[in-house]
Design a protein around this motif. Structure first.
Motif, PDB file in Angstrom:
ATOM      1  N   GLU A 134      -5.777  12.584   6.120  1.00  0.00           N
ATOM      2  CA  GLU A 134      -4.216  11.509   6.217  1.00  0.00           C
ATOM      3  C   GLU A 134      -4.232  10.183   5.386  1.00  0.00           C
ATOM      4  O   GLU A 134      -3.435   9.748   4.641  1.00  0.00           O
ATOM      5  CB  GLU A 134      -4.931  10.863   8.071  1.00  0.00           C
ATOM      6  N   ARG A 135      -5.163   9.499   5.068  1.00  0.00           N
ATOM      7  CA  ARG A 135      -5.185   8.811   3.468  1.00  0.00           C
ATOM      8  C   ARG A 135      -5.257   9.024   2.936  1.00  0.00           C
ATOM      9  O   ARG A 135      -3.838   8.881   1.693  1.00  0.00           O
ATOM     10  CB  ARG A 135      -6.640   8.064   4.092  1.00  0.00           C
ATOM     11  N   ILE A 192       2.842   7.647  -2.050  1.00  0.00           N
ATOM     12  CA  ILE A 192       3.170   6.633  -2.965  1.00  0.00           C
ATOM     13  C   ILE A 192       3.657   7.129  -4.754  1.00  0.00           C
ATOM     14  O   ILE A 192       3.585   7.629  -5.158  1.00  0.00           O
ATOM     15  CB  ILE A 192       2.105   6.125  -2.914  1.00  0.00           C
ATOM     16  N   PRO A 193       4.831   6.762  -4.318  1.00  0.00           N
ATOM     17  CA  PRO A 193       5.641   6.204  -5.488  1.00  0.00           C
ATOM     18  C   PRO A 193       5.122   6.172  -7.110  1.00  0.00           C
ATOM     19  O   PRO A 193       4.545   5.268  -6.973  1.00  0.00           O
ATOM     20  CB  PRO A 193       7.803   6.055  -5.883  1.00  0.00           C
ATOM     21  N   GLY A 194       5.096   7.281  -7.868  1.00  0.00           N
ATOM     22  CA  GLY A 194       4.652   6.663  -9.389  1.00  0.00           C
ATOM     23  C   GLY A 194       2.797   6.731  -9.005  1.00  0.00           C
ATOM     24  O   GLY A 194       2.427   6.834 -10.400  1.00  0.00           O
ATOM     25  N   PHE A 216      -4.221   0.171  -3.156  1.00  0.00           N
ATOM     26  CA  PHE A 216      -3.068  -0.099  -2.508  1.00  0.00           C
ATOM     27  C   PHE A 216      -2.709   0.265  -0.675  1.00  0.00           C
ATOM     28  O   PHE A 216      -2.652   0.428  -0.110  1.00  0.00           O
ATOM     29  CB  PHE A 216      -3.008   2.143  -2.137  1.00  0.00           C
ATOM     30  N   ASP A 217      -4.647  -0.690  -0.291  1.00  0.00           N
ATOM     31  CA  ASP A 217      -4.557  -1.287   0.705  1.00  0.00           C
ATOM     32  C   ASP A 217      -4.247  -0.205   1.975  1.00  0.00           C
ATOM     33  O   ASP A 217      -3.561  -0.349   2.734  1.00  0.00           O
ATOM     34  CB  ASP A 217      -3.051  -2.201   0.890  1.00  0.00           C
ATOM     35  N   LEU A 218      -4.956   1.022   2.018  1.00  0.00           N
ATOM     36  CA  LEU A 218      -4.964   1.614   1.975  1.00  0.00           C
ATOM     37  C   LEU A 218      -5.649   1.238   4.695  1.00  0.00           C
ATOM     38  O   LEU A 218      -6.372   0.714   4.582  1.00  0.00           O
ATOM     39  CB  LEU A 218      -5.802   2.861   2.492  1.00  0.00           C
TER      40      LEU A 218
END
Length: 374
Positions: free
Chosen positions: A80-81, A88-90, A307-309
């Motif tokens: 899922e992560r 995420i864009p980019g 990305f602070d998942l």
């Protein structure tokens, strides 16, 4: 060349099968039932199915699959992560081919790509690094999966990225260690086997000594094995011999590749880049000290932190029994979905996706895949 020819000599193969069956008869007679062995490597699972060894040994030796396929054991939370990262864009996610079809709760990486996410199939971590150098406007996230076999390459790649001062490259580390999961599996009491065929690739890095605790603490023998049909037959022969003799030790019969102490340079590289921590394994839950996470020196390359998942509550597919399969509790034939709702064209669980997954191997070489010419 003579050695290679011997590895594919059918007459020699027949003689070895005869010897293995002879010692298997005696081992089964000693135990009063068929001998149960577990292979702990997806490549072994595939080779065993491809060569028809299960049917050759039927009634004497049962071969069960363990937690040896890196795609299969990757936890639902990690899947899922990874899907979150792809949205995420980019960001462009770079991963090995098998991973793109692993089903998550609502989608797969392949499905995300169809919706417009950037997901690239690569063949090595270095390919991901090259992508980062060639596309500075994109953040390249490599999905690091696998065991001690692939973790040193991922570590080296991040060291190279740091040396190049690359800022648009990171790794989501889902790397795992095999000896800790073997200990958890044995402590669970779910693993009722008489011996283990141990992974030669992993042992090339860890060394055969890393598995000695299996014999010393749990009284179960094991053989560090190569991957050709002859290698596997030879390993089963030695394993059955140990069982007959009542010996509970780990024997390395893959000495052309595996040393007792393993690959010191690979171990050093892993230790420089990773620290160990608890990790989720599909079907086995949280396994202590079985995960590899970036040390402070390399946290700028840690995609989870970059990305602070957030933590995600894992959700396994309804009816899927991959978790029990990976513990050797069942075989694919015991799952009601196998070869019915769950096929390579429409996989429900990861074991039907990966080319090293037990369900895929059974389907392709022992199930409908044979009839369908898969």
């Amino acid at each position: 060349m003579k050695v290679l020819n011997k590895l594919n000599d059918p007459e020699l193969g027949k003689k070895i099968v005869g010897r293995v069956k002879e010692v298997a008869c005696r081992a089964a007679e000693k135990l009063g039932r068929q001998v149960v062995l577990m292979e702990v490597c997806g490549t072994h699972t595939t080779s065993i199915s491809r060569m028809g060894l299960r049917s050759l040994m039927a009634g004497l030796v049962e071969l069960r699959s363990g937690p040896g396929c890196p795609v299969c054991v990757t936890g639902a939370e990690d899947i899922e992560r990874m899907l979150l990262l792809s949205r995420i864009p980019g960001v462009e996610v770079a991963t090995f081919g098998d991973m793109v079809r692993v089903p998550g709760k609502n989608n797969s990486l392949e499905g995300e790509r169809a919706r417009g996410s950037s997901v690239k199939i690569i063949y090595s971590p270095q390919d991901a690094l090259t992508l980062a150098r060639e596309t500075p406007d994109l953040e390249i996230v490599f999905l690091g999966i696998g065991f001690e076999t692939t973790a040193p390459l991922t570590a080296l790649t991040v060291k190279n990225a740091q040396a190049l001062n690359l800022k648009n490259f990171s790794v989501y580390s889902a790397h795992k260690l095999v000896p800790p999961v073997m200990r958890t599996l044995l402590n669970s009491g779910n693993c009722q086997v008489d011996g283990f065929i141990l992974p030669g690739h992993v042992s090339a890095v860890t060394g055969s000594r890393a598995f000695n605790f299996i014999g010393e603490e749990f009284g179960i023998p094991g053989i560090v094995s190569g991957f050709t049909p002859m290698d596997i037959l030879d390993s089963i022969y030695h394993l059955l011999t140990l069982i007959l003799q009542g010996e509970h030790r780990i024997k390395n019969v893959y000495r052309c590749v595996v040393r007792d102490e393993g690959n010191k340079e690979a171990q050093k590289t892993m230790a420089e880049c990773f620290h160990t921590g608890d990790a989720y394994w599909r079907g086995l839950g949280l396994v202590p000290e079985s995960g590899l996470y970036w040390r402070d020196t390399y946290t700028s390359y840690d995609a989870a932190q970059k990305f602070d998942l957030k933590k995600i509550v894992p959700a396994n597919p309804a009816g899927c029994r991959c978790g029990e399969l990976l513990q050797g509790i069942i075989t694919p034939w015991d799952c009601a979905l196998f070869d019915e709702q769950c096929t390579p064209a429409h996989p429900v669980g990861p074991c039907m996706v990966s080319s090293e997954g037990a369900c895929f191997a059974y389907y392709r070489f022992e199930g409908s895949g044979v009839r369908n010419g898969l």
